[in-house]
Design a protein around this motif. Structure first.
Motif, PDB file in Angstrom:
ATOM      1  N   GLY A 120       0.801  -1.224   0.000  1.00 57.35           N
ATOM      2  CA  GLY A 120       0.000   0.000   0.000  1.00 57.35           C
ATOM      3  C   GLY A 120       0.825   1.260   0.000  1.00 57.35           C
ATOM      4  N   CYS A 121       0.185   2.391  -0.382  1.00 60.56           N
ATOM      5  CA  CYS A 121       0.837   3.699  -0.360  1.00 60.56           C
ATOM      6  C   CYS A 121       1.376   3.985   1.031  1.00 60.56           C
ATOM      7  N   ASP A 122       0.662   3.516   2.046  1.00 58.85           N
ATOM      8  CA  ASP A 122       1.040   3.875   3.410  1.00 58.85           C
ATOM      9  C   ASP A 122       2.010   2.884   4.037  1.00 58.85           C
ATOM     10  N   ALA A 127     -10.577  10.769  -3.650  1.00 54.96           N
ATOM     11  CA  ALA A 127      -9.359  11.557  -3.447  1.00 54.96           C
ATOM     12  C   ALA A 127      -8.428  10.803  -2.514  1.00 54.96           C
ATOM     13  N   ASN A 128      -7.137  11.013  -2.677  1.00 51.99           N
ATOM     14  CA  ASN A 128      -6.156  10.288  -1.868  1.00 51.99           C
ATOM     15  C   ASN A 128      -4.904  11.127  -1.659  1.00 51.99           C
ATOM     16  N   GLY A 129      -4.150  10.795  -0.641  1.00 54.06           N
ATOM     17  CA  GLY A 129      -2.949  11.572  -0.313  1.00 54.06           C
ATOM     18  C   GLY A 129      -3.383  12.930   0.228  1.00 54.06           C
ATOM     19  N   ASP A 132      -5.493   3.883 -11.109  1.00 55.11           N
ATOM     20  CA  ASP A 132      -5.192   2.748 -10.231  1.00 55.11           C
ATOM     21  C   ASP A 132      -4.197   3.163  -9.162  1.00 55.11           C
ATOM     22  N   CYS A 133      -4.611   3.079  -7.909  1.00 51.61           N
ATOM     23  CA  CYS A 133      -3.712   3.395  -6.783  1.00 51.61           C
ATOM     24  C   CYS A 133      -3.130   2.094  -6.259  1.00 51.61           C
ATOM     25  N   VAL A 134      -1.860   2.106  -5.863  1.00 51.76           N
ATOM     26  CA  VAL A 134      -1.243   0.888  -5.315  1.00 51.76           C
ATOM     27  C   VAL A 134      -1.918   0.429  -4.040  1.00 51.76           C
ATOM     28  N   GLU A 135      -2.694   1.278  -3.409  1.00 51.60           N
ATOM     29  CA  GLU A 135      -3.401   0.848  -2.204  1.00 51.60           C
ATOM     30  C   GLU A 135      -4.486  -0.164  -2.544  1.00 51.60           C
ATOM     31  N   LEU A 163       0.872   4.242 -12.438  1.00 52.79           N
ATOM     32  CA  LEU A 163       0.090   4.163 -11.198  1.00 52.79           C
ATOM     33  C   LEU A 163      -0.185   5.552 -10.635  1.00 52.79           C
ATOM     34  N   GLY A 164      -1.177   5.596  -9.734  1.00 57.04           N
ATOM     35  CA  GLY A 164      -1.679   6.864  -9.209  1.00 57.04           C
ATOM     36  C   GLY A 164      -0.646   7.779  -8.604  1.00 57.04           C
ATOM     37  N   TYR A 165       0.349   7.228  -7.915  1.00 53.20           N
ATOM     38  CA  TYR A 165       1.269   8.121  -7.209  1.00 53.20           C
ATOM     39  C   TYR A 165       2.128   8.953  -8.150  1.00 53.20           C
ATOM     40  N   LYS A 166       2.204   8.546  -9.449  1.00 55.98           N
ATOM     41  CA  LYS A 166       2.969   9.355 -10.411  1.00 55.98           C
ATOM     42  C   LYS A 166       2.221  10.645 -10.770  1.00 55.98           C
TER      43      LYS A 166
END
Ligand SMILES: Nc1nc2c(c(=O)[nH]1)N[C@H]1C(S)=C(S)[C@@H](COP(=O)(O)O)O[C@H]1N2
Ligand SMILES: [Mo]
Length: 256
Positions: free
Chosen positions: A27-29, A76-78, A130-133, A217-220
Motif C-alpha cells: 500500500g501507499c502507506d 481523493a487520496n494523499g 489505479d492506486c497501489v493501495e 500508477l496513481g502516485y505518479k
C-alpha cells in the motif's frame, strides 16, 4: 541470441511483468525500508520497464472508457487540502494569480496562467486511475498535452527527465514531487489536467492543475502543480529517487 519476438523470451517477460506487478501491491502507506526489499524493488523496476517497452509499443494507449463508466464521485487520496499559506491564498482567489513555472533545461523558461493553458488545444479522456493501495476509479480528464507545453518552451538536447514540483507537503514534511522520462512526457495521453468530469478540478483532486500519465500508477500523477523542471539527472531532486514515494521505496517506473 534471443530476439524480442522469441516466444520463450516473451513468456519470460510476461512472467517478469506479473512478478513486478505483484511487488507493487504493497500500500501507499506501507513503506518498505529493508535493503533486500529495496533492491528487489529496484531490480523489478528496471525489468518491468524493459519488459513493458518490449511488449508494448512506444505509443500504446491506456484504455479509454465510455461516459457511462464514470464514477459518480472521483475518490481523493494523499493530500486533499494543501495547508501552505501560499496555496491557501491562491485558492482563495480561485487560482487567478496562480502560474505554472516551466524551467530548467529549456530554451525559454515561461510562466503559464490557467487561462493561457485553457487557450491551448485541449484533450479529454476517460480513464481508470489505479492506486497501489488497491482501489481504482474512472474519471474524465480535460487538459493540455504536456508535450505541447514542452514544445512551447523548447526542451534542450541535454534534458532527460521532467520533474513536477507540487504545492503540498505530505508525511515527513517533504514537498510532493514526481518525474517522468521524456518518452512518457510526450505520450499523447499525458496531460496537464484542469478539469475533472467537465468541471474545474476540485481541490481534493489537485486544483488548479495536476498531471495525468495514464499508463502509470496513481502516485505518479502529481497534484497541485506549481513548477515543472527539465533536468538531466534526478540525483539532486528531493532524496534522489525521482519522486516523493520513490524516495520512500516505491518504484520509479510505475507502468501498468
Ligand atoms: N501533490 C500530490 N500529488 C499526489 C498525491 C499527493 O499526496 N500529493 N498522492 C498521489 C496518490 S498516491 C494518488 S493515488 C493520487 C490520488 O489522486 P486523487 O486524489 O485525485 O484520487 O494522487 C497522487 N498525486
Ligand atoms: Mo496512490
Amino acid at each position: 541470441m534471443t530476439r524480442p519476438n522469441d516466444p520463450n523470451r516473451r513468456r519470460f517477460l510476461e512472467r517478469s511483468l506479473l512478478a513486478g506487478g505483484a511487488l507493487l501491491l504493497s500500500g501507499c502507506d506501507r513503506v518498505t525500508r529493508s535493503d533486500t526489499m529495496q533492491s528487489l524493488f529496484d531490480a523489478s523496476g528496471a525489468l518491468t520497464q524493459q519488459a513493458h517497452r518490449l511488449l508494448a509499443s512506444r505509443e500504446s494507449l491506456a484504455r479509454e472508457y465510455p461516459a457511462q463508466d464514470i464514477a459518480p464521485e472521483f475518490r481523493a487520496n494523499g493530500t486533499t487540502d494543501p495547508s501552505s499559506d501560499l496555496y491557501r491564498r491562491l485558492a482563495a482567489n480561485d487560482f487567478n494569480d496562480w502560474q505554472l513555472q516551466v524551467e530548467g533545461l529549456v530554451d525559454t523558461p515561461e510562466r503559464f496562467s490557467l487561462a493561457a493553458l485553457r487557450d491551448m488545444p485541449a484533450r479529454t479522456q476517460i480513464t481508470r486511475h489505479d492506486c497501489v493501495e488497491g482501489w481504482s476509479c474512472i474519471g474524465q480528464w480535460t487538459g493540455v498535452a504536456l508535450g505541447d507545453v514542452l514544445d512551447r518552451v523548447g526542451v534542450r538536447d541535454t534534458a532527460r527527465f521532467v520533474v513536477f514540483h507540487c504545492a503540498d507537503r505530505y508525511s515527513g514534511g517533504d514537498l510532493y514531487y514526481e518525474s517522468l522520462d521524456l518518452r512518457e512526457a510526450y505520450h499523447p495521453q499525458t496531460l496537464l489536467a484542469y478539469d475533472l468530469n467537465d468541471a474545474s478540478l476540485p481541490i481534493a483532486n489537485g486544483a488548479p492543475l495536476r498531471l495525468r500519465a495514464e499508463r502509470q500508477l496513481g502516485y505518479k500523477m502529481a497534484k497541485y502543480l506549481m513548477r515543472i523542471e527539465l533536468v538531466d539527472s534526478l540525483d539532486h531532486i528531493g532524496r534522489g529517487q525521482g519522486g516523493f514515494w520513490e524516495d520512500r521505496g516505491y518504484q520509479w517506473w510505475a507502468g501498468i
